[in-house]
Motif scaffolding. Structure first.
Motif, PDB file in Angstrom:
ATOM      1  N   VAL A   1       2.475   5.435  13.422  1.00  0.00           N
ATOM      2  CA  VAL A   1       2.383   5.751  14.846  1.00  0.00           C
ATOM      3  C   VAL A   1       3.598   5.223  15.600  1.00  0.00           C
ATOM      4  CG1 VAL A   1       1.001   5.490  16.937  1.00  0.00           C
ATOM      5  CG2 VAL A   1      -0.139   5.648  14.715  1.00  0.00           C
ATOM      6  N   LEU A   2       4.213   6.099  16.404  1.00  0.00           N
ATOM      7  CA  LEU A   2       5.286   5.737  17.317  1.00  0.00           C
ATOM      8  C   LEU A   2       4.759   5.895  18.740  1.00  0.00           C
ATOM      9  CD1 LEU A   2       8.151   7.733  15.559  1.00  0.00           C
ATOM     10  CD2 LEU A   2       7.689   5.296  15.358  1.00  0.00           C
ATOM     11  N   VAL A   3       5.190   5.021  19.628  1.00  0.00           N
ATOM     12  CA  VAL A   3       4.662   5.057  20.991  1.00  0.00           C
ATOM     13  C   VAL A   3       5.793   5.065  22.006  1.00  0.00           C
ATOM     14  CG1 VAL A   3       2.500   3.899  20.375  1.00  0.00           C
ATOM     15  CG2 VAL A   3       4.464   2.530  21.086  1.00  0.00           C
ATOM     16  N   SER A   4       5.489   5.616  23.174  1.00  0.00           N
ATOM     17  CA  SER A   4       6.458   5.622  24.265  1.00  0.00           C
ATOM     18  C   SER A   4       5.711   5.701  25.587  1.00  0.00           C
ATOM     19  CB  SER A   4       7.414   6.812  24.133  1.00  0.00           C
ATOM     20  OG  SER A   4       8.296   6.859  25.245  1.00  0.00           O
ATOM     21  N   THR A   5       6.247   5.033  26.600  1.00  0.00           N
ATOM     22  CA  THR A   5       5.668   5.120  27.942  1.00  0.00           C
ATOM     23  C   THR A   5       6.493   6.042  28.841  1.00  0.00           C
ATOM     24  OG1 THR A   5       6.922   3.187  28.689  1.00  0.00           O
ATOM     25  CG2 THR A   5       4.718   2.785  27.775  1.00  0.00           C
ATOM     26  N   GLU A   6       7.601   6.562  28.328  1.00  0.00           N
ATOM     27  CA  GLU A   6       8.515   7.333  29.174  1.00  0.00           C
ATOM     28  C   GLU A   6       8.827   8.679  28.553  1.00  0.00           C
ATOM     29  OE1 GLU A   6      11.977   5.018  29.743  1.00  0.00           O
ATOM     30  OE2 GLU A   6      10.937   3.341  30.704  1.00  0.00           O
ATOM     31  N   LEU A   7       8.979   9.678  29.421  1.00  0.00           N
ATOM     32  CA  LEU A   7       9.260  11.040  28.995  1.00  0.00           C
ATOM     33  C   LEU A   7      10.577  11.126  28.227  1.00  0.00           C
ATOM     34  CD1 LEU A   7       8.401  14.091  29.275  1.00  0.00           C
ATOM     35  CD2 LEU A   7       9.856  14.158  31.288  1.00  0.00           C
ATOM     36  N   GLU A   8      11.628  10.507  28.760  1.00  0.00           N
ATOM     37  CA  GLU A   8      12.958  10.608  28.147  1.00  0.00           C
ATOM     38  C   GLU A   8      12.973   9.997  26.740  1.00  0.00           C
ATOM     39  OE1 GLU A   8      17.593   9.325  29.071  1.00  0.00           O
ATOM     40  OE2 GLU A   8      16.082   9.224  30.661  1.00  0.00           O
ATOM     41  N   LYS A   9      12.356   8.827  26.602  1.00  0.00           N
ATOM     42  CA  LYS A   9      12.309   8.186  25.293  1.00  0.00           C
ATOM     43  C   LYS A   9      11.460   9.004  24.313  1.00  0.00           C
ATOM     44  CE  LYS A   9      12.151   3.683  25.050  1.00  0.00           C
ATOM     45  NZ  LYS A   9      13.310   3.305  24.204  1.00  0.00           N
ATOM     46  N   ALA A  10      10.390   9.622  24.821  1.00  0.00           N
ATOM     47  CA  ALA A  10       9.546  10.462  23.973  1.00  0.00           C
ATOM     48  C   ALA A  10      10.318  11.671  23.461  1.00  0.00           C
ATOM     49  CB  ALA A  10       8.313  10.914  24.749  1.00  0.00           C
ATOM     50  N   MET A  11      11.125  12.270  24.322  1.00  0.00           N
ATOM     51  CA  MET A  11      11.944  13.413  23.903  1.00  0.00           C
ATOM     52  C   MET A  11      12.908  13.001  22.798  1.00  0.00           C
ATOM     53  SD  MET A  11      11.393  16.344  25.523  1.00  0.00           S
ATOM     54  CE  MET A  11      12.989  17.165  25.437  1.00  0.00           C
ATOM     55  N   ASP A  12      13.543  11.860  22.981  1.00  0.00           N
ATOM     56  CA  ASP A  12      14.488  11.359  21.984  1.00  0.00           C
ATOM     57  C   ASP A  12      13.790  11.124  20.650  1.00  0.00           C
ATOM     58  OD1 ASP A  12      17.123  10.195  21.223  1.00  0.00           O
ATOM     59  OD2 ASP A  12      15.941   8.372  21.035  1.00  0.00           O
ATOM     60  N   THR A  13      12.600  10.522  20.690  1.00  0.00           N
ATOM     61  CA  THR A  13      11.844  10.265  19.464  1.00  0.00           C
ATOM     62  C   THR A  13      11.443  11.567  18.793  1.00  0.00           C
ATOM     63  OG1 THR A  13      10.983   8.207  20.383  1.00  0.00           O
ATOM     64  CG2 THR A  13       9.789   9.152  18.518  1.00  0.00           C
ATOM     65  N   PHE A  14      11.032  12.548  19.585  1.00  0.00           N
ATOM     66  CA  PHE A  14      10.614  13.835  19.016  1.00  0.00           C
ATOM     67  C   PHE A  14      11.747  14.470  18.213  1.00  0.00           C
ATOM     68  CE2 PHE A  14      10.586  18.448  19.192  1.00  0.00           C
ATOM     69  CZ  PHE A  14       9.359  18.734  18.611  1.00  0.00           C
ATOM     70  N   TYR A  15      12.941  14.505  18.786  1.00  0.00           N
ATOM     71  CA  TYR A  15      14.055  15.165  18.099  1.00  0.00           C
ATOM     72  C   TYR A  15      14.512  14.377  16.870  1.00  0.00           C
ATOM     73  CZ  TYR A  15      14.481  18.536  21.863  1.00  0.00           C
ATOM     74  OH  TYR A  15      14.228  19.546  22.745  1.00  0.00           O
ATOM     75  N   ASN A  16      14.381  13.050  16.928  1.00  0.00           N
ATOM     76  CA  ASN A  16      14.830  12.226  15.807  1.00  0.00           C
ATOM     77  C   ASN A  16      13.835  12.195  14.649  1.00  0.00           C
ATOM     78  OD1 ASN A  16      17.233  11.513  17.026  1.00  0.00           O
ATOM     79  ND2 ASN A  16      16.397   9.672  17.964  1.00  0.00           N
ATOM     80  N   VAL A  17      12.545  12.253  14.977  1.00  0.00           N
ATOM     81  CA  VAL A  17      11.516  11.988  13.966  1.00  0.00           C
ATOM     82  C   VAL A  17      10.753  13.242  13.546  1.00  0.00           C
ATOM     83  CG1 VAL A  17       9.425  10.628  13.481  1.00  0.00           C
ATOM     84  CG2 VAL A  17      11.270   9.639  14.844  1.00  0.00           C
ATOM     85  N   LYS A  18      10.604  14.232  14.420  1.00  0.00           N
ATOM     86  CA  LYS A  18       9.788  15.412  14.160  1.00  0.00           C
ATOM     87  C   LYS A  18       8.372  15.014  13.741  1.00  0.00           C
ATOM     88  CE  LYS A  18      13.054  18.456  14.862  1.00  0.00           C
ATOM     89  NZ  LYS A  18      14.143  17.536  15.145  1.00  0.00           N
TER      90      LYS A  18
END
Length: 516
Positions: free
Chosen positions: A114-131
């Motif tokens: 599980v990866l977590v984020s409280t912010e939209l921008e960080k979530a976008m970055d995680t999505f593209y890096n991790v899929k």
């Protein structure tokens, strides 16, 4: 994990050895394994090893063959399969740090990563890096609506194959319809029933796996198809552009396959194709991609692998496959393949260009007698990228232990780790070592003299170079409020003390992958 890799390497050496295996060698290996497994938290493996060790002490046999080794070590072979690569990855995006903590802990206890984020921008970055395999989004993210994340993904032009679950305290009809129109696959109202979340997440992950297999897998061989390989190549190019991390691509072709079809028939030919795919998928590394490219031709993609490493890997696979017998009514036979490999060092290289290079190397293998692997080399070389890893903790034992774990982590040949330890946050922030534009992974203790970890984290996130830092907090199990505050301040991960070495190693590896 290094221990799992050592087990596999030793068993592979024994399997390929032509002469017998001395009892003393088997005894030493099991003795070493027994002493290590439980120490690093592999309890099941430790128990099995203990039982086998007791059996081995009663053995009188002085020389073992591979069949006997395989039978004796069967349970260890099963347990040493790396389960971590099979874990589905879940991304949770929610402004409520308390909910993030409880949901993260609950799902990770049930074998999700599980990866977590409280912010939209960080979530976008995680999505593209991790899929991730599934995304859970709260419909309210500070001043942004959680639905915006779906809109951002769609606007990027990238097909969103990861299922999305929207969670919301607003369960009215209009809100549910808006969620589904935006692309949500499921809607869960608050307060959450964690068991229900687990069941619904599992259902979405399993459905994604089925879709992936239907759309991206070759029907005959169950290898990936060309469409998947093209998509994987595009992702690897994006990674190369971002990290300058090279990778290798190869093409292999079964030798004398027309003769197999002519002699034994096309049904046997299909068995050979399936046999090659099964062998390669079983013996390639986690993360490698194997795909049917057309007919008896297959493609391989090897992340974080130089062309020299790719050649050695493919030769080892070739030698192993040549020993696989295929049974027929006429007589058993074996097959070989020829291959060509090439290293990708330029993000502007198209797949057609690289496959043409690999094909030229394959032609050299065929021309020089078949059953060979040839290399297509570029003159250009990549500089090694430095990744700085800081351990900031006032406990000298913890600093030493974490440093040892990090040093044992394998990195690609074009990367190098620069590890430094600091006994407090103030000396870390004042050091010249961090005044560079390198990528950083920072392991930060929450409680320290002079300046605590949360204050250090806040200063890092206020730094204009904030995007260079990936931060993992070390916290006490009793400090849930500190965990929540760390997540709100922008921590990328956290581990609670006392921690297991395996857990820390896995989490550090995940952070390293995100900066590579």
């Amino acid at each position: 994990m290094k221990l799992i890799g050592n087990i596999r390497s030793q068993l592979e050496l024994w399997e390929n050895r032509k002469e017998g295996i001395p009892f003393e060698e088997v005894y030493r290996f099991l003795h070493s394994l027994k002493g290590t497994a439980r120490t690093i938290g592999l309890i099941d493996l430790g128990n099995v090893t203990e039982n086998l060790y007791e059996q081995l002490e009663k053995e009188q046999q002085q020389v073992w063959d591979w069949a006997e080794i395989h039978t004796f070590f069967h349970e260890i072979i099963t347990l040493s399969k790396d389960k971590s690569v099979e874990k589905a990855t879940i991304l949770i995006v929610d402004a409520d740090a308390a909910l993030l903590v409880s949901l993260k802990d609950f799902l990770e206890a049930r074998e999700f990563h599980v990866l977590v984020s409280t912010e939209l921008e960080k979530a976008m970055d995680t999505f593209y890096n991790v899929k991730p395999d599934c995304i859970i989004i709260d419909d309210t993210l500070k001043d942004e609506q959680g639905l915006h994340l779906l809109h951002h993904l769609k606007a990027s032009g990238q097909q969103v194959l990861s299922p999305v679950l929207l969670i919301s305290a607003n369960d009215n009809r209009e809100n549910r319809l808006a969620a589904y129109r935006a692309g949500a696959d499921d809607f869960i109202s608050k307060p959450l029933d964690l068991e229900e979340v687990f069941v619904r997440v599992t259902r979405q992950v399993e459905r994604k796996k089925q879709y992936d297999e239907l759309l991206l897998v070759d029907e005959l061989t169950q290898a990936y198809n060309r469409k998947f390989f093209q998509s994987a190549y595009s992702r690897m190019l994006s990674n190369l552009a971002r990290t300058k991390e090279s990778f290798s691509v190869g093409i292999i072709d079964l030798d004398n396959f027309k003769s197999v079809n002519d002699t034994y028939g096309h049904l046997v030919g299909d068995i050979v194709l399936k046999g090659l795919a099964g062998f390669m998928k079983k013996h390639m590394r986690a993360g490698d991609v194997f795909a049917r490219y057309g007919g008896e031709e297959f493609a391989v993609m090897l992340p974080r692998t130089s062309v020299e490493q790719a050649e050695k890997l493919m030769v080892r696979l070739l030698e192993g496959f040549k020993k696989q017998p295929f049974m027929t009514d006429i007589k058993p036979f074996t097959c070989s393949f020829s291959g060509g490999v090439v290293e990708i060092i330029n993000e502007n290289t198209t797949l057609d260009q690289i496959m043409e290079c690999a094909d030229k190397a394959l032609y050299d293998s065929k021309k020089n007698g078949k059953g060979k692997i040839s290399v297509y080399s570029f003159d250009q070389k990549l500089n090694r990228q430095k990744i700085k890893v800081a351990v900031v903790d006032d406990d000298s034992v913890v600093r030493m232990m974490l440093s040892e774990i990090i040093r044992k982590i394998e990195v690609p040949p074009n990367k190098e780790l620069d590890i430094q330890v600091f006994e407090d946050g103030q000396s870390f922030l004042q050091s010249e070592w961090i005044q560079t534009k390198d990528q950083f992974v920072i392991i930060l203790d929450g409680m320290m003299p002079k300046m605590d970890g949360l204050e250090v984290l806040q200063k890092l996130r206020n730094d204009k170079r904030d995007d260079l830092y990936k931060v993992m907090m070390l916290t006490s199990r009793k400090s849930e409020r500190d965990i929540q505050k760390a997540l709100l301040l922008g921590a990328d991960d956290y581990v609670t003390k006392p921690f297991k070495l395996l857990e820390v190693e896995a989490r550090i590896q995940h952070l390293l992958k995100r900066v590579m």
